[in-house]
Every structure is written in structure tokens, then in C-alpha cells.
Scaffold this motif. Structure first.
Motif, PDB file in Angstrom:
ATOM      1  N   LEU A   1       0.809  -1.160  -0.043  1.00  0.00           N
ATOM      2  CA  LEU A   1       0.006  -0.073  -0.053  1.00  0.00           C
ATOM      3  C   LEU A   1       0.944   1.337  -0.025  1.00  0.00           C
ATOM      4  O   LEU A   1       0.408   2.278  -0.596  1.00  0.00           O
ATOM      5  CB  LEU A   1      -0.993   0.086   1.217  1.00  0.00           C
ATOM      6  CG  LEU A   1      -2.173  -0.983   1.097  1.00  0.00           C
ATOM      7  CD1 LEU A   1      -2.970  -1.054   2.424  1.00  0.00           C
ATOM      8  CD2 LEU A   1      -2.976  -0.938   0.112  1.00  0.00           C
ATOM      9  N   GLY A   2       1.980   1.194   0.620  1.00  0.00           N
ATOM     10  CA  GLY A   2       2.804   2.373   0.766  1.00  0.00           C
ATOM     11  C   GLY A   2       3.359   2.843  -0.610  1.00  0.00           C
ATOM     12  O   GLY A   2       3.356   3.912  -1.066  1.00  0.00           O
ATOM     13  N   ILE A   3       3.897   1.746  -1.388  1.00  0.00           N
ATOM     14  CA  ILE A   3       4.501   2.013  -2.675  1.00  0.00           C
ATOM     15  C   ILE A   3       3.367   2.439  -3.634  1.00  0.00           C
ATOM     16  O   ILE A   3       3.505   3.161  -4.325  1.00  0.00           O
ATOM     17  CB  ILE A   3       4.898   0.613  -3.091  1.00  0.00           C
ATOM     18  CG1 ILE A   3       6.320   0.201  -2.391  1.00  0.00           C
ATOM     19  CG2 ILE A   3       5.496   0.803  -4.706  1.00  0.00           C
ATOM     20  CD1 ILE A   3       6.919  -1.148  -2.861  1.00  0.00           C
TER      21      ILE A   3
ATOM     22  N   GLY B   1      -2.325  -1.229 -11.353  1.00  0.00           N
ATOM     23  CA  GLY B   1      -2.536  -2.562 -11.874  1.00  0.00           C
ATOM     24  C   GLY B   1      -1.044  -3.062 -12.102  1.00  0.00           C
ATOM     25  O   GLY B   1      -0.830  -4.249 -12.033  1.00  0.00           O
ATOM     26  N   GLU B   2      -0.184  -2.253 -12.574  1.00  0.00           N
ATOM     27  CA  GLU B   2       1.342  -2.809 -12.784  1.00  0.00           C
ATOM     28  C   GLU B   2       2.121  -3.172 -11.657  1.00  0.00           C
ATOM     29  O   GLU B   2       2.546  -4.351 -11.656  1.00  0.00           O
ATOM     30  CB  GLU B   2       2.303  -1.703 -13.592  1.00  0.00           C
ATOM     31  CG  GLU B   2       1.723  -1.466 -15.167  1.00  0.00           C
ATOM     32  CD  GLU B   2       0.504  -0.688 -15.159  1.00  0.00           C
ATOM     33  OE1 GLU B   2      -0.127  -0.499 -16.426  1.00  0.00           O
ATOM     34  OE2 GLU B   2      -0.011  -0.108 -14.209  1.00  0.00           O
ATOM     35  N   LEU B   3       1.751  -2.477 -10.684  1.00  0.00           N
ATOM     36  CA  LEU B   3       2.438  -2.944  -9.314  1.00  0.00           C
ATOM     37  C   LEU B   3       1.776  -4.360  -8.718  1.00  0.00           C
ATOM     38  O   LEU B   3       2.578  -5.152  -8.340  1.00  0.00           O
ATOM     39  CB  LEU B   3       2.345  -1.724  -8.259  1.00  0.00           C
ATOM     40  CG  LEU B   3       2.807  -2.334  -6.703  1.00  0.00           C
ATOM     41  CD1 LEU B   3       4.118  -2.387  -6.865  1.00  0.00           C
ATOM     42  CD2 LEU B   3       2.477  -1.194  -5.794  1.00  0.00           C
TER      43      LEU B   3
ATOM     44  N   LEU C   1      11.291  -3.771  -9.906  1.00  0.00           N
ATOM     45  CA  LEU C   1      10.111  -3.222  -9.411  1.00  0.00           C
ATOM     46  C   LEU C   1      10.547  -1.691  -9.238  1.00  0.00           C
ATOM     47  O   LEU C   1       9.553  -1.037  -9.640  1.00  0.00           O
ATOM     48  CB  LEU C   1      10.041  -4.173  -7.938  1.00  0.00           C
ATOM     49  CG  LEU C   1       8.871  -3.407  -6.935  1.00  0.00           C
ATOM     50  CD1 LEU C   1       7.488  -3.366  -7.735  1.00  0.00           C
ATOM     51  CD2 LEU C   1       8.792  -4.089  -5.902  1.00  0.00           C
ATOM     52  N   ALA C   2      11.626  -1.503  -8.816  1.00  0.00           N
ATOM     53  CA  ALA C   2      12.208   0.002  -8.701  1.00  0.00           C
ATOM     54  C   ALA C   2      11.875   0.778 -10.068  1.00  0.00           C
ATOM     55  O   ALA C   2      11.183   1.662 -10.029  1.00  0.00           O
ATOM     56  CB  ALA C   2      13.416  -0.007  -8.194  1.00  0.00           C
ATOM     57  N   SER C   3      12.371  -0.088 -11.228  1.00  0.00           N
ATOM     58  CA  SER C   3      12.353   0.747 -12.409  1.00  0.00           C
ATOM     59  C   SER C   3      11.142   0.857 -12.990  1.00  0.00           C
ATOM     60  O   SER C   3      10.503   1.948 -13.594  1.00  0.00           O
ATOM     61  CB  SER C   3      13.119   0.074 -13.343  1.00  0.00           C
ATOM     62  OG  SER C   3      14.514  -0.054 -13.134  1.00  0.00           O
TER      63      SER C   3
ATOM     64  N   ILE D   1      12.999   1.335  -1.368  1.00  0.00           N
ATOM     65  CA  ILE D   1      11.714   0.783  -0.822  1.00  0.00           C
ATOM     66  C   ILE D   1      11.336  -0.561  -1.359  1.00  0.00           C
ATOM     67  O   ILE D   1      10.704  -1.720  -0.717  1.00  0.00           O
ATOM     68  CB  ILE D   1      10.380   1.831  -0.921  1.00  0.00           C
ATOM     69  CG1 ILE D   1       9.136   1.067   0.040  1.00  0.00           C
ATOM     70  CG2 ILE D   1       9.651   1.745  -2.441  1.00  0.00           C
ATOM     71  CD1 ILE D   1       8.155   2.121   0.052  1.00  0.00           C
ATOM     72  N   SER D   2      11.831  -0.677  -2.866  1.00  0.00           N
ATOM     73  CA  SER D   2      11.503  -2.008  -3.386  1.00  0.00           C
ATOM     74  C   SER D   2      12.857  -3.036  -2.732  1.00  0.00           C
ATOM     75  O   SER D   2      12.410  -4.425  -2.533  1.00  0.00           O
ATOM     76  CB  SER D   2      11.973  -1.918  -5.023  1.00  0.00           C
ATOM     77  OG  SER D   2      11.013  -1.275  -5.602  1.00  0.00           O
TER      78      SER D   2
END
Length: 569
Positions: free
Chosen positions: A15-17, A60-62, A85-87, A151-152
Motif C-alpha cells: 500500500l505504501g508503494i 495494476g502494474e504494481l 520493481l524499482a524501475s 523501498i523495493s
């Protein structure tokens, strides 16, 4: 219970990301932050349960990436998963900044093929005028990537350390979000306005739309080339005039039909009635209409170009063709070029002080608008307080009157005068009142409105009062004034609002206004009945050319056809 405890940190990270991806959207449009219900909703549990929470948005992507990482965590190394994930998150975040800015401020679809010039121009202005701001923007981009990498690097280990049971629960949650998202986006994913209405957002759909529209714009350029021969016979290349009144083309920044909305209508009508009394007592008359701008909330130069060339200029690429290759593509001569050929001397007022080390290409501007004289800030001999929300300039009342002094002493009749007001530019830090004598402005204090939406109407009031004072005190019986809004005000309109702006045509001699009603114009400043369908700015090109030819007693059979929509490509 231990499975729930196992899931809680992972869900919190998710949820944070997720919400960090939309943080810019929330910042630029605080109305989306509706987590806390209103008092009336709290008192009605059913309404509270089923209310529309705009702030609840899931990427949706995350979700899809998280789903994939859990499925392949045994074969995909954590460092690679972190970089992926970060990118992805960083690219989504950057695209949201770009998309939300274009959507919010210009009230139009984000199309990279068109917007690239806006981005380059904005970067140049920041570099030469506000280098610290540009450094902060660059820092935001690099800092945001570092944030998502950091964060990732915390999130991926949580995903990889989930027990089999927790992983299944997490997969079920992710799969449910993906399926609901697909169900939402399939029917109408092309409709860009859905960005603000959907809860599960697949940013890739908007990127896909952006690319498709960009390629469509490029194809439009090819289509223009293929139809250039068909266009040759209808191209307007001359304007034979026997009577040549001086012409004033005065665009009011952000002067939109939003003024006919209920929250402005009463004040706007009262202001129009007040100003009309001043016009009438000075012997002037006005006819008014609404005209559809090609853009809303910004890109003013596309509005001017549509009006002056008779082509609905919605794209930057089309404008470049019109300016640089109009002969090759058989585009109309601009109205100002036609006037120059007819013996007019063209004057343009640009009172901006500019930005440090930012070089304005005056030659290009002069060529684009067929100017014989450009009156710049340094020509105005102004030493008083500067104003403005975008760049600094003298109060418009001083600028236009001082420029008129220059035109009267240096120009030969007939002449055309083109000016775009500046003091009503968003975010509306405008002078409050006009001075009884404009020459006193440099030696006086200039009280300003506060910046923000509430200052929009005071800024428009100042502009209309300035133009009323200028027309009634400075202009003569053989002059015609076209007063036109460039576009709707940014931030105050939504994607559902029309692109119309008011247009007024003034003259002292009744003969200079005869025949305007055939194009839908109504007598007076305020429209008591709004037209069902409005011409475009590009259509006004044809209406005005026909009107000038009628004044010169040129038969209608020799006039160009009236194209209400302009020449649409």
C-alpha cells in the motif's frame, strides 16, 4: 493467525508503494483526498458505505509485478527483482507527473508527439529564468528513483519470505485486483477521462493511448501533404479591401465561457451590463458570440494561430507546418499577412520582461505573425512596479496605452494591432483596479489580488475594465476591435467542460458592425441565450474576412465560403 501477521508488513509495504505512485496526483488535485467522509455522510451509514472514495487507487502494474514475483521467486534472484520493481514504479511515477500536469493545467489529453515541445520550452524557461527550480525538478527525478529502489529493496525480501500459505493468500489478493482491473478497463480503456474515475489503474493503457495518438498525429501530417493539391483552389491568398478600418486583435488570457457557469454568471452579467453602459455612452456598440478554442487551459499560441490562419490548430506539429511550410501545403495566408498585402502595417505588443539569459526568437515571432513592428518591454519606458503570475510585466493598462502612443506616432494608417493580455494568466496575481490616468501607474502602488482560484474573476474584471477604458478613451470612429478569449482558465474547468470562449466585436460606426448576426453574433456584451453550436476560432477567420469584404461592398459571390469549423485537418 501467524499467516495474517506474516501478511501485514507485506500489505503495508504494498500500500505504501502503491499510494506513493499517485502522490503527485493528490498534491495537484487535493479534491482527490477524500479519505475522511463529510459530516452528513457519517450520519448516514449506508451513504458512508457506498460513497465514492476518489483517493482509493490501486496500480495494476504494481499488482501484476507483485503477482509475478511471488510466482517466480524461486528462480528470479532478489536483486534482479528489486531492479525490475524499482524501475517500473519509477516510470509509472514519472508518467503520472507528466500526465497529471498536462491533464490538470491544459485540460487535454497527454500526447507526447505534441507535448514534447512544451516540455523542452518549460525546461529552457526554468534553466534561464529559474535554475534553482530546474535543479529541484531534476533532484525530484533522481531522488524518486532512489526512493523506489530503496523501498523495493525492502519490499522484495518480504515477498520472498512469505510462507507458502501466505504466498497463496497474497496471490489470491493480487489476482482478484488484476481480474477486477481487467473487467474495468476492457470496455473503455481508450477514454482517457477514466483515469480519474477508475480505482484500479493500468498506466500502461494510458501510455499505449499516448503512443497511438502520437502516431495518429504524425499520420495527420502525411494526410495534410496528400490533400494539399485539393486545398489549392480554396486557399485564401488575398484580401481586396476598399475600406480599411484600423483593426485591433486583443486576446484576453484565460477568458472562458466558464463565466456563464452559475458560480460566476451573476457577477459576470452585472459586470457586462456596467461596462456596456460605458460603451454606449461613448457611442460604441458591441456584438458578442462564443468561439471554440482548439485547446483548454493553456497552449495559447495554438488559439492565436487557429484564429489567424483559419485552420483548427490542435497540434504543435501542425503549427510548425503552417508557419514554415504553408506554401508547400497550400495553407491559407494568415489574416495578418493578408492585411499586410492589403496595405496595413502590423503591430504586436509583447511587454514581458523575459527571463534571465532566455533569448526570445523575435525573428520567428515576427515571421509567424507577419509583424512590421514588435513593441517590447524596453520600448515602454516603464519604471514602476512589475506584476504577473507567469513572468513579470507592467500592468496591462499601462502597456496597451503606452504601445498605442508608439503606434499613433510611428505607424501609418491603416494599421493592425495585436496584443495578448498578461495580467489574467494563471495563477491570477492581477492588479485589482485600473487607474483613472494610466500615465500615473509607474509612480503609484499597484494593489494585487492574492494568487489562486478565487482571484480569477477579479483578474478578468480588471482586464475587461482595462479594455473598456482603452477602447472608449483611445480609439476612433474608423476602428474595429476584436476582443477574444484564448482558452478556458486552467484549474477551473474539467474535461467535461466545453472549450468555448467569449468573443466581442466593437465599433462606433453602425456600418462597421452590420451583418455580424448572420454568423450568430448577438448585440451587446452579455449573451442572454447561449448558442447551441459555436463556431471555432478558425471559423472566425472566415467570418471576419467575409465581414471586412462586406464592409468594402464586395459581392458575396466573390467572398470565400464561410467555414464555421475552419479548415479542419
Amino acid at each position: 493467525m501467524e499467516h495474517i501477521q506474516d501478511l501485514i508488513p507485506t500489505l503495508l509495504f504494498y500500500l505504501g508503494i502503491n499510494y506513493s505512485l499517485f502522490i503527485f496526483m493528490y498534491a495537484i488535485d487535493p479534491s482527490l483526498l477524500d479519505f475522511i467522509p463529510k459530516r452528513k455522510e457519517i450520519l448516514k451509514p449506508k451513504r458512508l458505505l457506498f460513497r465514492s472514495y476518489k483517493a482509493i487507487k490501486l496500480s495494476g502494474e504494481l499488482t501484476t509485478i507483485g503477482f509475478t514475483l511471488i510466482l517466480f521467486k524461486k528462480i528470479l534472484p532478489a536483486p534482479i527483482a528489486t531492479i525490475i520493481l524499482a524501475s517500473a514504479c519509477w516510470l509509472i511515477f514519472v508518467y503520472h507527473i507528466y500526465y497529471t500536469t498536462i491533464r490538470r493545467f491544459f485540460n487535454t489529453n497527454a500526447i507526447m508527439y505534441i507535448d514534447w515541445r512544451l516540455i523542452k520550452l518549460g525546461t529552457r524557461i526554468l534553466w534561464h529564468g529559474y535554475p534553482l527550480a530546474l535543479i529541484l525538478v531534476i533532484g525530484l527525478f533522481f531522488g524518486s528513483f532512489y526512493f523506489y529502489y530503496w523501498i523495493s529493496n525492502l519490499f522484495v525480501p518480504h515477498l520472498y519470505q512469505l510462507s507458502d500459505t501466505s504466498s497463496i493468500l497474497m496471490l489470491g489478493l493480487f489476482l482478484a485486483i488484476i481480474l477486477v482491473g481487467i473487467k474495468i478497463i476492457l470496455p473503455d480503456h481508450i477514454k482517457i477521462w477514466g483515469y480519474y474515475k477508475k480505482r484500479i489503474i493500468f498506466t500502461s493503457n494510458f501510455i499505449n493511448y499516448n503512443f497511438r495518438e502520437s502516431f495518429a498525429t504524425k499520420k495527420m501530417m502525411v494526410r495534410l501533404k496528400n490533400t494539399s493539391e485539393e486545398r489549392k483552389n480554396s486557399r485564401i491568398q488575398s484580401l481586396p479591401l476598399k475600406k480599411k478600418p484600423n483593426l485591433f486583435f486583443l486576446f484576453i488570457e484565460s477568458y472562458g465561457s466558464v463565466l456563464y457557469k452559475p458560480y460566476f454568471q451573476k457577477e459576470y452579467k452585472s459586470l457586462c451590463n456596467e461596462l456596456e453602459k460605458k460603451f454606449t455612452s461613448s457611442g460604441w456598440s458591441a456584438y458578442s458570440h462564443l468561439s471554440t478554442s482548439p485547446r483548454s487551459g493553456g497552449a495559447s499560441w495554438l488559439a492565436y494561430s487557429s484564429f489567424f490562419y483559419g485552420v483548427d490548430v490542435k497540434e504543435e506539429g501542425l503549427l510548425r507546418i503552417i508557419v514554415n511550410k504553408k506554401e508547400e501545403f497550400n495553407i491559407n495566408h494568415s489574416l495578418l499577412q493578408l492585411l499586410r498585402q492589403a496595405g496595413y502595417e502590423n503591430n504586436m505588443l509583447v511587454p514581458l520582461t523575459g527571463f534571465n539569459n532566455f533569448k526570445v526568437d523575435w525573428e520567428q515571432i515576427s515571421e509567424q505573425f507577419s509583424m512590421d513592428r514588435i513593441i517590447k518591454f524596453e520600448d515602454l519606458d516603464y519604471t514602476g512596479p512589475l506584476v504577473g503570475a507567469f513572468g513579470k510585466q507592467p500592468p496591462d493598462q499601462y502597456s496597451i496605452n503606452k504601445a498605442m502612443d508608439i503606434v499613433e506616432t510611428q505607424s501609418k494608417n491603416p494599421f493592425a494591432f495585436f496584443f495578448v493580455t498578461l495580467n489574467s494568466h494563471a495563477i491570477w496575481k492581477s492588479p485589482i483596479d485600473i487607474q483613472s490616468d494610466w500615465k500615473d501607474i509607474p509612480n503609484s502602488e499597484v494593489p494585487l489580488t492574492k494568487t489562486g482560484k478565487n482571484s480569477y474573476f477579479p483578474a478578468i474584471r480588471y482586464q475587461l475594465q482595462t479594455m473598456t477604458d482603452f477602447i472608449t478613451n483611445r480609439l476612433g470612429e474608423d476602428d474595429i476591435v476584436v476582443l477574444l478569449g484564448d482558452h478556458q482558465p486552467p484549474l477551473l474547468v474539467s474535461s467535461d467542460d466545453p472549450y468555448e470562449t467569449p468573443i466581442h466585436i466593437f465599433a462606433k460606426k453602425p456600418s462597421l458592425l452590420e451583418g455580424l448576426s448572420q454568423y450568430g453574433f448577438q448585440k451587446g456584451l452579455y449573451l442572454d441565450s447561449l448558442p447551441e453550436k459555436c463556431p471555432r476560432h478558425s471559423g472566425m477567420y472566415y467570418a471576419l474576412i467575409r465581414h471586412l469584404m462586406s464592409i468594402s461592398d464586395i459581392p458575396e459571390s466573390e467572398q470565400p465560403e464561410y467555414l464555421r469549423e475552419g479548415y479542419s485537418i
